[in-house]
Design an enzyme around this catalytic site. Structure first.
Site, PDB file in Angstrom:
ATOM      1  N   GLU A 187      -9.165 -10.212  -7.601  1.00 41.08           N
ATOM      2  CA  GLU A 187      -8.461  -9.008  -7.534  1.00 41.08           C
ATOM      3  C   GLU A 187      -7.059  -9.114  -8.486  1.00 41.08           C
ATOM      4  O   GLU A 187      -6.381  -7.986  -8.780  1.00 41.08           O
ATOM      5  CB  GLU A 187      -7.970  -9.067  -6.108  1.00 41.08           C
ATOM      6  CG  GLU A 187      -9.171  -8.716  -5.154  1.00 41.08           C
ATOM      7  CD  GLU A 187      -8.728  -8.983  -3.781  1.00 41.08           C
ATOM      8  OE1 GLU A 187      -9.854  -8.759  -2.866  1.00 41.08           O
ATOM      9  OE2 GLU A 187      -7.617  -9.231  -3.348  1.00 41.08           O
ATOM     10  N   HIS A 207      -2.267  -5.487   1.522  1.00 39.23           N
ATOM     11  CA  HIS A 207      -3.196  -6.159   1.376  1.00 39.23           C
ATOM     12  C   HIS A 207      -3.159  -7.542   1.004  1.00 39.23           C
ATOM     13  O   HIS A 207      -1.978  -8.016   0.530  1.00 39.23           O
ATOM     14  CB  HIS A 207      -4.132  -5.593   0.037  1.00 39.23           C
ATOM     15  CG  HIS A 207      -5.282  -6.233  -0.440  1.00 39.23           C
ATOM     16  ND1 HIS A 207      -6.698  -6.254   0.199  1.00 39.23           N
ATOM     17  CD2 HIS A 207      -5.183  -7.223  -1.391  1.00 39.23           C
ATOM     18  CE1 HIS A 207      -7.211  -6.993  -0.391  1.00 39.23           C
ATOM     19  NE2 HIS A 207      -6.761  -7.703  -1.288  1.00 39.23           N
ATOM     20  N   TYR A 248     -12.261  -1.811  -3.657  1.00 38.37           N
ATOM     21  CA  TYR A 248     -12.986  -1.948  -2.427  1.00 38.37           C
ATOM     22  C   TYR A 248     -14.391  -1.759  -2.293  1.00 38.37           C
ATOM     23  O   TYR A 248     -15.063  -1.502  -1.353  1.00 38.37           O
ATOM     24  CB  TYR A 248     -12.234  -0.953  -1.556  1.00 38.37           C
ATOM     25  CG  TYR A 248     -10.848  -1.311  -1.097  1.00 38.37           C
ATOM     26  CD1 TYR A 248     -10.721  -2.540  -0.248  1.00 38.37           C
ATOM     27  CD2 TYR A 248      -9.705  -0.350  -1.104  1.00 38.37           C
ATOM     28  CE1 TYR A 248      -9.425  -3.026   0.261  1.00 38.37           C
ATOM     29  CE2 TYR A 248      -8.517  -1.006  -0.764  1.00 38.37           C
ATOM     30  CZ  TYR A 248      -8.081  -2.143  -0.077  1.00 38.37           C
ATOM     31  OH  TYR A 248      -7.089  -2.391   0.358  1.00 38.37           O
ATOM     32  N   LYS A 301       0.883  -1.181  -0.140  1.00 39.11           N
ATOM     33  CA  LYS A 301      -0.093   0.049   0.020  1.00 39.11           C
ATOM     34  C   LYS A 301       0.824   1.309  -0.196  1.00 39.11           C
ATOM     35  O   LYS A 301       2.178   1.277   0.379  1.00 39.11           O
ATOM     36  CB  LYS A 301      -0.892  -0.010   1.325  1.00 39.11           C
ATOM     37  CG  LYS A 301      -1.917  -1.223   1.109  1.00 39.11           C
ATOM     38  CD  LYS A 301      -2.833  -1.317   2.341  1.00 39.11           C
ATOM     39  CE  LYS A 301      -3.978  -2.287   2.354  1.00 39.11           C
ATOM     40  NZ  LYS A 301      -4.838  -2.205   3.538  1.00 39.11           N
ATOM     41  N   ASN A 314      -2.208  -0.036   7.086  1.00 40.15           N
ATOM     42  CA  ASN A 314      -1.602  -1.209   7.511  1.00 40.15           C
ATOM     43  C   ASN A 314      -0.592  -2.179   6.332  1.00 40.15           C
ATOM     44  O   ASN A 314      -0.435  -3.245   6.432  1.00 40.15           O
ATOM     45  CB  ASN A 314      -2.836  -2.239   7.868  1.00 40.15           C
ATOM     46  CG  ASN A 314      -3.730  -2.303   6.947  1.00 40.15           C
ATOM     47  OD1 ASN A 314      -3.575  -2.009   5.930  1.00 40.15           O
ATOM     48  ND2 ASN A 314      -4.812  -3.069   7.475  1.00 40.15           N
TER      49      ASN A 314
HETATM   50  P1  IDP Z   1      -8.139  -6.740   5.578  1.00 41.91           P
HETATM   51  O1  IDP Z   1      -7.308  -5.732   4.583  1.00 41.91           O
HETATM   52  O2  IDP Z   1      -7.302  -7.263   6.736  1.00 41.91           O
HETATM   53  O3  IDP Z   1      -8.836  -7.750   4.710  1.00 41.91           O
HETATM   54  P2  IDP Z   1     -10.754  -5.488   5.418  1.00 41.91           P
HETATM   55  O4  IDP Z   1     -11.645  -5.546   6.607  1.00 41.91           O
HETATM   56  O5  IDP Z   1     -10.882  -6.167   4.338  1.00 41.91           O
HETATM   57  O6  IDP Z   1      -9.143  -5.684   6.319  1.00 41.91           O
HETATM   58  O7  IDP Z   1     -10.543  -4.035   5.255  1.00 41.91           O
HETATM   59  C1  IDP Z   1      -9.718  -3.524   4.222  1.00 41.91           C
HETATM   60  C2  IDP Z   1      -9.001  -2.160   4.384  1.00 41.91           C
HETATM   61  O8  IDP Z   1      -9.540  -1.181   4.950  1.00 41.91           O
HETATM   62  C3  IDP Z   1      -7.921  -2.468   5.771  1.00 41.91           C
HETATM   63  O9  IDP Z   1      -6.620  -3.359   5.365  1.00 41.91           O
HETATM   64  C4  IDP Z   1      -7.517  -1.115   6.010  1.00 41.91           C
HETATM   65  O10 IDP Z   1      -6.641  -0.432   5.455  1.00 41.91           O
HETATM   66  C5  IDP Z   1      -9.133  -0.606   6.161  1.00 41.91           C
HETATM   67  N1  IDP Z   1      -9.765  -0.648   7.285  1.00 41.91           N
HETATM   68  C6  IDP Z   1     -10.281  -1.948   7.807  1.00 41.91           C
HETATM   69  N2  IDP Z   1     -11.109  -1.522   8.817  1.00 41.91           N
HETATM   70  C7  IDP Z   1     -10.849  -0.203   9.229  1.00 41.91           C
HETATM   71  C8  IDP Z   1     -11.238   0.455  10.341  1.00 41.91           C
HETATM   72  O11 IDP Z   1     -11.896   0.154  11.357  1.00 41.91           O
HETATM   73  N3  IDP Z   1     -10.886   1.957  10.207  1.00 41.91           N
HETATM   74  C9  IDP Z   1      -9.801   2.246   9.349  1.00 41.91           C
HETATM   75  N4  IDP Z   1      -9.304   1.855   8.385  1.00 41.91           N
HETATM   76  C10 IDP Z   1     -10.211   0.328   8.122  1.00 41.91           C
HETATM   77 MG    MG Z   2     -10.248  -7.675   3.094  1.00 45.05          MG
END
Ligand code: IDP
Ligand code: MG
Length: 144
Positions: A127, A116, A50, A10, A113
């Site tokens: 994807e 992905h 997304y 990312k 984070n």
């Molecule tokens: P993942 O990347 O671990 O699969 P997902 O729930 O699919 O997590 O969420 C996609 C992305 O959205 C996350 O990697 C993160 O960048 C962002 N995200 C997820 N939950 C939150 C939140 O509660 N606050 C802010 N950003 C979030």
């Molecule tokens: Mg996800």
């Protein structure tokens, strides 16, 4: 079971100059790079990628973050790729990620984070095709 998954390094990973370290950790874990490029996502492309999260409260922030700079999508191959890659990156929230995982090592927050990883074989296929044409992907079994 599919042997493919999609990673994205990312924009925070690119900004922190961590591309090499993260790719190295991914390859040392046994994943083979089938396709890799650097792209700056447009808003439309990020929203499409997304789409499942479009109703979530963090959606607009997520799109702003993912379009804030270039990212590096990587098509990966390994036996049990989806599950093994999710293990390697750790929980979405880095404070909950296991020791030694990529997110535990490098991520700032639940949003920023670093990386992905696809969450199912079906989504991995979708994807990968979001970023790569078939011709852009190496056929691992054909490698000499
Ligand atoms: P993942 O990347 O671990 O699969 P997902 O729930 O699919 O997590 O969420 C996609 C992305 O959205 C996350 O990697 C993160 O960048 C962002 N995200 C997820 N939950 C939150 C939140 O509660 N606050 C802010 N950003 C979030
Ligand atoms: Mg996800």
């Amino acid at each position: 079971m599919s042997n493919k998954t999609l990673a994205i390094l990312k924009p925070d990973c690119v900004r922190k100059n961590l591309i090499g370290k993260v790719v190295s950790q991914i390859q040392e874990a046994g994943f083979k790079v089938s396709g890799l490029k650097m792209v700056h996502l447009t808003e439309d492309s990020a929203k499409g990628f997304y789409e499942v999260h479009s109703e979530r409260p963090f959606f607009n922030d997520l799109i702003a973050y993912m379009t804030s700079g270039p990212c590096v999508p990587i098509a990966l191959e390994k036996e049990n790729a989806v599950e093994d890659f999710r293990k390697l990156i750790g929980a979405t929230d880095p404070t909950k990620a296991a020791e030694g995982t990529i997110r535990k090592l490098y991520a700032e927050s639940i949003q920023e984070n670093i990386v992905h990883g696809s969450d199912s074989d079906e989504n991995a296929a979708k994807e990968i095709s979001h970023f790569f044409t078939r011709k852009e992907l190496l056929e691992i079994n054909g490698w000499k």
